[in-house]
Design an enzyme around this catalytic site. Structure first.
Site, PDB file in Angstrom:
ATOM      1  N   TRP A  22       0.833  -1.211   0.000  1.00 60.23           N
ATOM      2  CA  TRP A  22       0.000   0.000   0.000  1.00 60.23           C
ATOM      3  C   TRP A  22       0.863   1.255   0.000  1.00 60.23           C
ATOM      4  O   TRP A  22       1.838   1.353   0.750  1.00 60.23           O
ATOM      5  CB  TRP A  22      -0.876   0.005   1.246  1.00 60.23           C
ATOM      6  CG  TRP A  22      -1.580   1.306   1.486  1.00 60.23           C
ATOM      7  CD1 TRP A  22      -1.068   2.422   2.083  1.00 60.23           C
ATOM      8  CD2 TRP A  22      -2.913   1.647   1.105  1.00 60.23           C
ATOM      9  NE1 TRP A  22      -1.995   3.435   2.104  1.00 60.23           N
ATOM     10  CE2 TRP A  22      -3.140   2.977   1.514  1.00 60.23           C
ATOM     11  CE3 TRP A  22      -3.943   0.947   0.458  1.00 60.23           C
ATOM     12  CZ2 TRP A  22      -4.354   3.624   1.302  1.00 60.23           C
ATOM     13  CZ3 TRP A  22      -5.157   1.605   0.257  1.00 60.23           C
ATOM     14  CH2 TRP A  22      -5.349   2.925   0.682  1.00 60.23           C
ATOM     15  N   ASN A  24      -0.005   5.643   0.016  1.00 59.18           N
ATOM     16  CA  ASN A  24      -0.930   6.770  -0.204  1.00 59.18           C
ATOM     17  C   ASN A  24      -0.167   8.088  -0.286  1.00 59.18           C
ATOM     18  O   ASN A  24       0.696   8.201  -1.169  1.00 59.18           O
ATOM     19  CB  ASN A  24      -2.159   6.753   0.699  1.00 59.18           C
ATOM     20  CG  ASN A  24      -1.945   6.741   2.183  1.00 59.18           C
ATOM     21  OD1 ASN A  24      -1.335   5.829   2.719  1.00 59.18           O
ATOM     22  ND2 ASN A  24      -2.488   7.713   2.877  1.00 59.18           N
ATOM     23  N   ASP A  25      -0.412   9.036   0.581  1.00 61.45           N
ATOM     24  CA  ASP A  25       0.056  10.414   0.359  1.00 61.45           C
ATOM     25  C   ASP A  25       1.555  10.531   0.086  1.00 61.45           C
ATOM     26  O   ASP A  25       2.365   9.881   0.765  1.00 61.45           O
ATOM     27  CB  ASP A  25      -0.190  11.266   1.611  1.00 61.45           C
ATOM     28  CG  ASP A  25      -1.554  11.070   2.227  1.00 61.45           C
ATOM     29  OD1 ASP A  25      -2.411  10.415   1.626  1.00 61.45           O
ATOM     30  OD2 ASP A  25      -1.748  11.586   3.336  1.00 61.45           O
ATOM     31  N   GLN A  41       3.363   7.617   2.298  1.00 57.76           N
ATOM     32  CA  GLN A  41       2.659   6.761   3.252  1.00 57.76           C
ATOM     33  C   GLN A  41       2.711   5.334   2.735  1.00 57.76           C
ATOM     34  O   GLN A  41       2.282   5.056   1.600  1.00 57.76           O
ATOM     35  CB  GLN A  41       1.208   7.223   3.393  1.00 57.76           C
ATOM     36  CG  GLN A  41       1.051   8.574   4.068  1.00 57.76           C
ATOM     37  CD  GLN A  41       1.298   8.470   5.559  1.00 57.76           C
ATOM     38  OE1 GLN A  41       0.427   8.063   6.312  1.00 57.76           O
ATOM     39  NE2 GLN A  41       2.492   8.827   5.997  1.00 57.76           N
ATOM     40  N   SER A  86       1.224  11.714   7.564  1.00 60.26           N
ATOM     41  CA  SER A  86       1.782  12.637   6.564  1.00 60.26           C
ATOM     42  C   SER A  86       2.473  13.854   7.158  1.00 60.26           C
ATOM     43  O   SER A  86       2.171  14.286   8.274  1.00 60.26           O
ATOM     44  CB  SER A  86       0.678  13.079   5.608  1.00 60.26           C
ATOM     45  OG  SER A  86       0.347  11.977   4.797  1.00 60.26           O
ATOM     46  N   ARG A 147      -3.449  17.058  12.177  1.00 55.71           N
ATOM     47  CA  ARG A 147      -2.383  16.331  11.483  1.00 55.71           C
ATOM     48  C   ARG A 147      -1.891  17.060  10.237  1.00 55.71           C
ATOM     49  O   ARG A 147      -2.386  18.103   9.870  1.00 55.71           O
ATOM     50  CB  ARG A 147      -2.872  14.931  11.109  1.00 55.71           C
ATOM     51  CG  ARG A 147      -4.118  14.880  10.269  1.00 55.71           C
ATOM     52  CD  ARG A 147      -4.519  13.429  10.016  1.00 55.71           C
ATOM     53  NE  ARG A 147      -5.730  13.323   9.252  1.00 55.71           N
ATOM     54  CZ  ARG A 147      -6.954  13.216   9.760  1.00 55.71           C
ATOM     55  NH1 ARG A 147      -7.131  13.199  11.068  1.00 55.71           N
ATOM     56  NH2 ARG A 147      -8.009  13.127   8.978  1.00 55.71           N
ATOM     57  N   ASP A 148      -0.912  16.422   9.592  1.00 52.34           N
ATOM     58  CA  ASP A 148      -0.378  16.833   8.293  1.00 52.34           C
ATOM     59  C   ASP A 148       0.301  18.202   8.341  1.00 52.34           C
ATOM     60  O   ASP A 148      -0.061  19.138   7.598  1.00 52.34           O
ATOM     61  CB  ASP A 148      -1.493  16.814   7.218  1.00 52.34           C
ATOM     62  CG  ASP A 148      -2.243  15.494   7.203  1.00 52.34           C
ATOM     63  OD1 ASP A 148      -1.658  14.485   7.642  1.00 52.34           O
ATOM     64  OD2 ASP A 148      -3.411  15.477   6.768  1.00 52.34           O
TER      65      ASP A 148
HETATM   66  N1  DQQ Z   1      -3.460  10.215   5.011  1.00 51.67           N
HETATM   67  C1  DQQ Z   1      -4.422  11.254   5.157  1.00 51.67           C
HETATM   68  C2  DQQ Z   1      -3.725  12.212   6.073  1.00 51.67           C
HETATM   69  C3  DQQ Z   1      -3.017  11.318   7.021  1.00 51.67           C
HETATM   70  C4  DQQ Z   1      -2.583  10.202   6.155  1.00 51.67           C
HETATM   71  C5  DQQ Z   1      -4.814  11.856   3.837  1.00 51.67           C
HETATM   72  C6  DQQ Z   1      -2.651   8.849   6.807  1.00 51.67           C
HETATM   73  O1  DQQ Z   1      -4.603  13.091   6.728  1.00 51.67           O
HETATM   74  O2  DQQ Z   1      -1.922  11.966   7.626  1.00 51.67           O
HETATM   75  O3  DQQ Z   1      -4.940  10.888   2.831  1.00 51.67           O
HETATM   76  O4  DQQ Z   1      -2.225   7.832   5.942  1.00 51.67           O
END
Ligand code: DQQ
Length: 464
Positions: A22, A24-25, A41, A86, A147-148
């Site tokens: 997997w 993601n970001d 991620q 993230s 977050r982020d």
């Molecule tokens: N993915 C989200 C974020 C978080 C991350 C956005 C977790 O808010 O930090 O896709 O995988």
């Protein structure tokens, strides 16, 4: 972990994705000592979202990528014990510094942490004082979504937005300031959205100057489960953002974009391209998630956000096909493929509907149709599968795309296995996903060839 099948024609071949599992970001993207470092991620256990680490890949040319070992992993019994979520990266006087969100087991506690990299960004040491920021401001009336972190350097110190929401109001980008990246002082919200319009919660807010304006990019979560990316252009005054225009950045599967400035001073934008098939199908494939081809951001003379794939990927173009106005007598093009870069220009007024069909099966039942109707200014991506599969999303996607007086429709389309990135005149974007049932679903057909003013199609080299 399910091994990835080598002949999987649905798997992209010139977009970056890790060998398996997997993703993601995009996180912490930086050009460091000349090389582009992409963190992301990543779940090393399989093709599903859990146990987030920062994966790592490096590129010398923004086209070819080498996947490196995981960069940052959770530390048991620490503020990031259940995931490295993230964040971004800054150069703190020569020390590469990652600022990310650490989470606990049920994600109810989200805190901001630092890690310091070595000179090739492969070994990371966590800050002994983590977390550097733990508590949501009281006026947000919520404790969870925090977050982020997105950090930038201004003349008077470091600034950071943290994404979240104000309960009962809407998504919020919270603004902080620091002298040293370790002690953060809360200032106030940089921007608070209206829940129904901008989403009840913000993720991955980016905030940066571009041309004469400031831009806020928001990954917005909506009540009922939808999520989209918004791009707001406006002013930054008294440390607050005032939007003057807003658009959907991507009416499709692009999410959680991250921007940064490279050594050439270009503002690049990266994004995660989500899947549109079931969790089981993703696990079965052994991979999930793709990175968009990075794009250059700019504003046009009307302060509209323009994004173009970086010119570096043109080095991947191989054999091509070129046609000009009047050249096309047949709708079917003499080139096939599932890894293509297409540039086409139409006089949209010359036909009711113009566009192009990709990934066509020999009988034409399976395909993606990218169409533009000048009358309604509708840019649309329609997905057609030959056989209904309820695990595959197939609804049409699209948005209103207005042409300026006398302007032709210019489409840039990046097709890669199951990825379709569509950019219209640089300023309207739709990312789609279609999983061709066979590698024979690779035909190309032009809709209204009489409206074509120029067409180029290139086959793309595999980067892996
Ligand atoms: N993915 C989200 C974020 C978080 C991350 C956005 C977790 O808010 O930090 O896709 O995988």
């Amino acid at each position: 972990m399910t091994p990835v099948t080598p002949q999987d024609h649905q798997r992209p071949t010139y977009h970056f994705l890790p060998a398996a599992n997997w993703m993601n970001d995009p996180n912490g993207v930086i050009q460091w000592r000349g090389r582009y470092h992409l963190f992301f991620q990543y779940n090393p256990d399989g093709a599903y979202h859990a146990n987030m680490h920062w994966g790592h890949a490096v590129s010398d040319d923004l086209a070819h990528w080498e996947e490196l070992p995981v960069a940052i992993a959770p530390t048991p019994n620490s503020p990031d014990q259940a995931g490295i979520w993230s964040g971004c990266m800054v150069d703190d006087g020569g020390t590469p510094t990652a600022i990310y969100t650490g989470v606990n087991d049920d994600y109810s506690r989200q805190v901001q942490c630092l890690a310091f990299g070595d000179e090739d960004l492969t070994r990371w040491t966590k800050h002994s004082g983590n977390p550097v920021l733990a508590d949501v401001p009281a006026h947000c009336f919520q404790a969870r979504d925090f977050r982020d972190p997105f950090v930038w350097r201004a003349d008077d110190g470091w600034y950071m937005t943290v994404s979240g929401h104000i309960d009962g109001v809407g998504g919020a980008a919270l603004l902080y300031r620091s002298e040293d990246l370790r002690e953060w002082r809360y200032l106030h919200p940089l921007f608070v959205g209206e829940g129904a319009r901008h989403g009840y919660n913000f993720e991955c807010v980016n905030f940066f100057p571009l041309g004469e304006k400031w831009v806020t990019i928001i990954s917005s979560m909506y009540a009922g489960g939808g999520a989209t990316v918004l791009a707001l252009v406006g002013r930054y005054e008294n440390q607050r953002f005032f939007p003057e225009s807003e658009t959907v950045y991507d009416a499709g599967y692009g999410y959680a974009p991250l921007t940064h400035v490279d050594d050439q001073g270009r503002r690049l934008i990266w994004a995660w391209l989500r899947e549109s098939r079931s969790v089981d199908q993703q696990k079965q494939a052994g991979w999930s998630g793709v990175q968009a081809i990075p794009r250059l951001l700019s504003l046009d003379s009307k302060h509209r956000l323009v994004s173009q794939p970086v010119p570096e990927i043109e080095a991947l173009r191989r054999d091509g096909f070129h046609a000009e106005a009047g050249d096309l007598i047949d709708e079917d093009l003499p080139l096939r493929g599932l890894a293509l870069d297409i540039e086409t220009e139409f006089d949209a007024a010359a036909a009711e509907t113009c566009g192009i069909e990709l990934a066509r099966s020999p009988d034409g039942r399976e395909k993606v149709a990218i169409t533009y109707d000048a009358g309604s200014a509708a840019l649309r991506v329609s997905r057609h599968y030959a056989v209904e599969d309820s695990a595959l999303e197939s609804e049409a996607q699209g948005l209103a795309h207005r042409l300026d007086p006398g302007e032709n429709l210019r489409l840039r389309i990046l097709l890669d296995g199951s990825v379709i990135e569509v950019i219209a005149n640089g300023r309207s974007r739709v990312t789609s996903r279609l999983y061709p049932s066979s590698s024979d679903s690779n035909g190309l057909r032009v809709i209204s060839p009489e409206a074509v003013r120029a067409l180029d199609v290139w086959e793309m080299r595999t980067i892996g």
